[in-house]
Design a protein around this motif. Structure first.
Motif, PDB file in Angstrom:
ATOM      1  N   GLU A   1      -6.265  10.667  -4.885  1.00 56.26           N
ATOM      2  CA  GLU A   1      -5.801  11.982  -4.403  1.00 56.26           C
ATOM      3  C   GLU A   1      -4.483  11.880  -3.635  1.00 56.26           C
ATOM      4  N   PHE A   2      -4.090  10.655  -3.258  1.00 49.20           N
ATOM      5  CA  PHE A   2      -2.796  10.464  -2.595  1.00 49.20           C
ATOM      6  C   PHE A   2      -1.723  10.436  -3.693  1.00 49.20           C
ATOM      7  N   HIS A   3      -1.171  11.605  -4.014  1.00 45.73           N
ATOM      8  CA  HIS A   3      -0.227  11.612  -5.151  1.00 45.73           C
ATOM      9  C   HIS A   3       1.087  12.327  -4.846  1.00 45.73           C
ATOM     10  N   GLU A   4       1.209  12.972  -3.662  1.00 52.84           N
ATOM     11  CA  GLU A   4       2.454  13.679  -3.329  1.00 52.84           C
ATOM     12  C   GLU A   4       3.563  12.666  -3.024  1.00 52.84           C
ATOM     13  N   HIS A   5       4.728  12.845  -3.624  1.00 49.88           N
ATOM     14  CA  HIS A   5       5.836  11.919  -3.405  1.00 49.88           C
ATOM     15  C   HIS A   5       6.435  12.096  -2.009  1.00 49.88           C
ATOM     16  N   ASP A   6       6.985  11.021  -1.472  1.00 45.25           N
ATOM     17  CA  ASP A   6       7.641  11.015  -0.148  1.00 45.25           C
ATOM     18  C   ASP A   6       6.739  11.653   0.921  1.00 45.25           C
ATOM     19  N   THR A   7       5.479  11.214   0.933  1.00 44.07           N
ATOM     20  CA  THR A   7       4.493  11.809   1.847  1.00 44.07           C
ATOM     21  C   THR A   7       3.673  10.721   2.538  1.00 44.07           C
ATOM     22  N   PHE A   8       3.360  10.972   3.804  1.00 47.96           N
ATOM     23  CA  PHE A   8       2.481  10.078   4.564  1.00 47.96           C
ATOM     24  C   PHE A   8       1.069  10.661   4.534  1.00 47.96           C
ATOM     25  N   TYR A   9       0.078   9.767   4.442  1.00 50.88           N
ATOM     26  CA  TYR A   9      -1.329  10.187   4.517  1.00 50.88           C
ATOM     27  C   TYR A   9      -1.965   9.466   5.697  1.00 50.88           C
ATOM     28  N   ILE A  10      -2.506  10.242   6.633  1.00 49.06           N
ATOM     29  CA  ILE A  10      -3.085   9.624   7.839  1.00 49.06           C
ATOM     30  C   ILE A  10      -4.611   9.537   7.699  1.00 49.06           C
ATOM     31  N   PHE A  11      -5.148   8.388   8.081  1.00 47.10           N
ATOM     32  CA  PHE A  11      -6.606   8.213   8.058  1.00 47.10           C
ATOM     33  C   PHE A  11      -7.172   8.790   9.364  1.00 47.10           C
ATOM     34  N   ASN A  12      -7.567  10.064   9.304  1.00 49.08           N
ATOM     35  CA  ASN A  12      -8.014  10.753  10.520  1.00 49.08           C
ATOM     36  C   ASN A  12      -9.536  10.854  10.615  1.00 49.08           C
ATOM     37  N   HIS A  13     -10.240  10.213   9.643  1.00 49.04           N
ATOM     38  CA  HIS A  13     -11.703  10.219   9.687  1.00 49.04           C
ATOM     39  C   HIS A  13     -12.205   8.807   9.378  1.00 49.04           C
ATOM     40  N   VAL A  14     -13.244   8.373  10.084  1.00 48.47           N
ATOM     41  CA  VAL A  14     -13.834   7.065   9.764  1.00 48.47           C
ATOM     42  C   VAL A  14     -15.347   7.214   9.585  1.00 48.47           C
TER      43      VAL A  14
END
Length: 650
Positions: free
Chosen positions: A185-198
């Motif tokens: 699901e991480f597919h947007e270009h030039d984008t950061f994805y933060i792990f905000n859930h564990v």
């Protein structure tokens, strides 16, 4: 299971045996948990602590509070020992607290809101993005154990990482960096994805022979990213939490959540709870290969030395002594020729004696530290213990340093004993401290957690000046008070002329060749040590390391004795500095390897990180130079004293 793991497990099993009053190593005593808040002998609440965040792409670690994460409202910060402070560990309480056996789903911790028009908010968000770009990793601790993120790697192996990333980045051309490969699901270009859930899973086992209580044997987590349909009351649904690089205005809300589950597993003992982390780290077979490789070198060298000692030397001595008993002994030859010059004081005897004093201090410190580590006292569970042990031992070993320096300086015919004592106490430690202080200034400038607080620096200086220096003076006093070392042969008044040497018996080729074999014994182990320092991997193979240490001592001694014999046969009697530099040259190969490791294995970027890497490497190289050089000198000194004491001299 490796030798060191076995030793660690034995130490912990001894600590954990139910019979009689248990003996526990500091920081390693088990804690019991239960779901009954009224019981006094067990805890109902499991606290999660956070350590500093670090990255393999940067030498600069940062405290948890340097980032804009959820913070604990209250909580006592655990006290850190000297080793932890020197290694930049900063353990703090976190807002994540769990009740034993109580499952939580999508529990909200806090929501961080950023107004991109506010410069302060924008700076915080930019720092978070930069950290994701450099792949900074969280290090969480539950019950003195790292919370691990386990995932599959090639060959169906499962690797358990004692840290997990803040987030990840998808490049402009859509290439996923680092942990972005785990989710399609991480597919947007030039984008950061933060792990905000564990998703946290805590594994426990019930304690036998005691009241019903449990001990934690593993804590694992899986980082996830959720935008949440409603950020103010999160439900752990929706697309991943993305932070586009193109976003220049508006508000950004990042809700932080967690889920926790408990699993009972009575098969894992508390004493072996670290095994799953250590076993997931590969390379044990390489370790055995490394040991076998080193042993082959040692056997080859030992064979050479034994051949020289038993055959050549034995023949030499028999021939010399036989010639003395006959009348026609007109001409001496070989190494006996230089008996009148062999103990002639070397040039720069002051510096050599100071190096020998510091080298002796480092040699004993290394031996004792590794010996304790082998017994399991300095395991990864006992945080910072290795460094604390080494520093305390170094401080207390000022006396042997002063004594050795004084004894040899006196035997070299030196009379400036005050200068000798002061140089022994301040020269080598001063160089190390100056380098360390400059590195610390850079860390201060970068606001890194690895910067040593001013109070700790004062404490280290106090240890040096108030304990180490007086002990060095005491050692030197006894060293100078004793009679000079008695040599088996007298030194002639007029120095003998050294004949022209062939290329192989000249000092430089011998010194360069002498360092190759000891380095060949250690370079594989060196890879793991550098990995544990710079790639933040856990180092636990102290059994191997102790074996390699012994092999290194033997190899340095034998290589130096071998070359020393060849030079004496070529009538070159300047053995003191040459023996020190021959085995000490191993440190130059260490430096070359460290440079190669930097360019081939590390992804470190940035000027500050590069300066820090080479600054700390130079400290290691100096310590290693003194350590190996001292071994070489003592071996050669013993050899020369031995052979000239058994040959008859007029």
């Amino acid at each position: 299971m490796t030798g060191a793991q076995l030793l660690l497990a034995v130490a912990l099993l001894v600590a954990n045996s139910p019979s009689g009053p248990a003996f526990y190593l500091p920081g390693l005593a088990p804690v019991n948990f239960c779901d009954d808040p009224d019981k006094s002998d067990c805890k109902p609440v499991i606290e999660l602590f956070v350590n500093r965040l670090d990255s393999v792409e940067s030498v600069l670690p940062y405290e948890y509070t340097a980032f804009d994460f959820c913070e604990a409202s209250e909580g006592k910060r655990p006290s850190e020992n000297l080793g932890q402070v020197l290694f930049g560990e900063r353990i703090e309480p976190s807002p994540y607290k769990f009740t034993f056996k109580k499952t939580e789903t999508c529990k909200h911790v806090c929501t961080k809101e950023y107004d991109l028009k506010n410069p302060d908010h924008k700076q915080k968000l930019d720092f978070l993005k930069k950290s994701m770009l450099l792949n900074y990793q969280h290090h969480w601790i539950v019950d003195n154990m790292p919370v691990t993120w386990c995932y599959d790697v090639e060959d169906n192996q499962r690797f358990c990482n004692p840290g997990f990333p803040i987030g990840c980045y998808l490049t402009e051309d859509g290439h996923p960096k680092d942990a972005c490969v785990i989710n399609s699901e991480f597919h947007e270009h030039d984008t950061f994805y933060i792990f905000n859930h564990v998703d946290i899973k805590i594994v426990y086992h019930m304690v036998e022979n005691e009241a019903p209580s449990a001990r934690l044997v593993a804590a694992k987590l899986e980082p996830k990213s959720y935008k949440h349909t409603n950020p103010d009351s999160p439900d752990c649904t929706g697309p991943p939490m993305d932070l586009s690089n193109k976003l220049a205005s508006g508000n950004v809300k990042i809700p932080y959540t967690y889920s926790v589950t408990f699993e009972k597993n009575d098969e894992i003992r508390w004493a072996s709870r670290w095994d799953y982390i250590l076993e997931s780290m590969p390379h044990t077979h390489i370790q055995w290969f490394s040991i076998m490789n080193s042993l082959v070198i040692v056997l080859f060298l030992s064979g050479m030395v034994a051949m020289i000692m038993l055959r050549t030397l034995h023949k030499d001595i028999a021939r010399y002594n036989q010639m003395d008993s006959t009348e026609d002994a007109q001409e001496e030859f070989g190494w006996k020729l230089v008996h009148g010059d062999i103990f002639r004081p070397p040039r720069k005897g002051m510096l050599l004696s100071v190096f020998l004093g510091s080298g002796t201090q480092i040699l004993i410190m290394t031996f004792v530290t590794l010996f304790f580590a082998c017994l399991g006292f300095l395991s990864p569970a006992n945080r910072g213990a290795l460094m604390t042990c080494a520093v305390v031992l170094w401080v207390l070993l000022g006396t042997p340093a002063g004594y050795v320096a004084a004894r040899f300086y006196k035997s070299f015919g030196g009379e400036k004993w005050k200068t000798n004592v002061l140089l022994t106490a301040f020269l080598c430690p001063g160089i190390v401290f100056a380098d360390f202080f400059i590195m610390n200034l850079i860390l201060w400038g970068e606001h890194s957690s690895a910067a040593i607080p001013f109070g700790t620096l004062v404490a280290v200086l106090a240890l040096w000046f108030c304990i180490s220096v007086p002990l060095t003076f005491i050692g030197a006093y006894f060293g100078f008070k004793k009679n000079a070392i008695e040599h088996p042969v007298r030194t002639n008044q007029i120095p003998r002329q050294i004949p022209e040497q062939s290329f192989y018996t000249q000092p430089l080729p011998g010194i360069i060749m002498g360092g190759i074999l000891p380095f060949g014994c250690i370079f594989i182990q060196l890879f793991f040590i550098l990995n544990s320092i710079w790639s933040h991997q856990m180092y636990y193979m102290f059994g191997f390391l102790f074996l390699v240490f012994i092999i290194l001592v033997i190899t340095c001694s034998e290589a130096t004795i071998l070359l020393c014999y060849f030079h004496l046969c070529a009538e070159d009697y300047h053995w003191q500095w040459r023996s020190f530099l021959t085995s000490g040259f191993t440190a130059v190969y260490f430096l070359i390897y460290a440079v190669h490791y930097f360019f081939s294995k590390l992804q470190i970027t940035g000027t500050a990180s590069t300066i820090l890497y080479f600054g700390y490497t130079m400290i290691m190289v100096l310590i290693f130079f003194l350590f190996t050089g001292t071994i070489g000198f003592f071996a050669c000194f013993w050899f020369v004293t031995k052979i000239y004491s058994v040959v008859k001299v007029d």
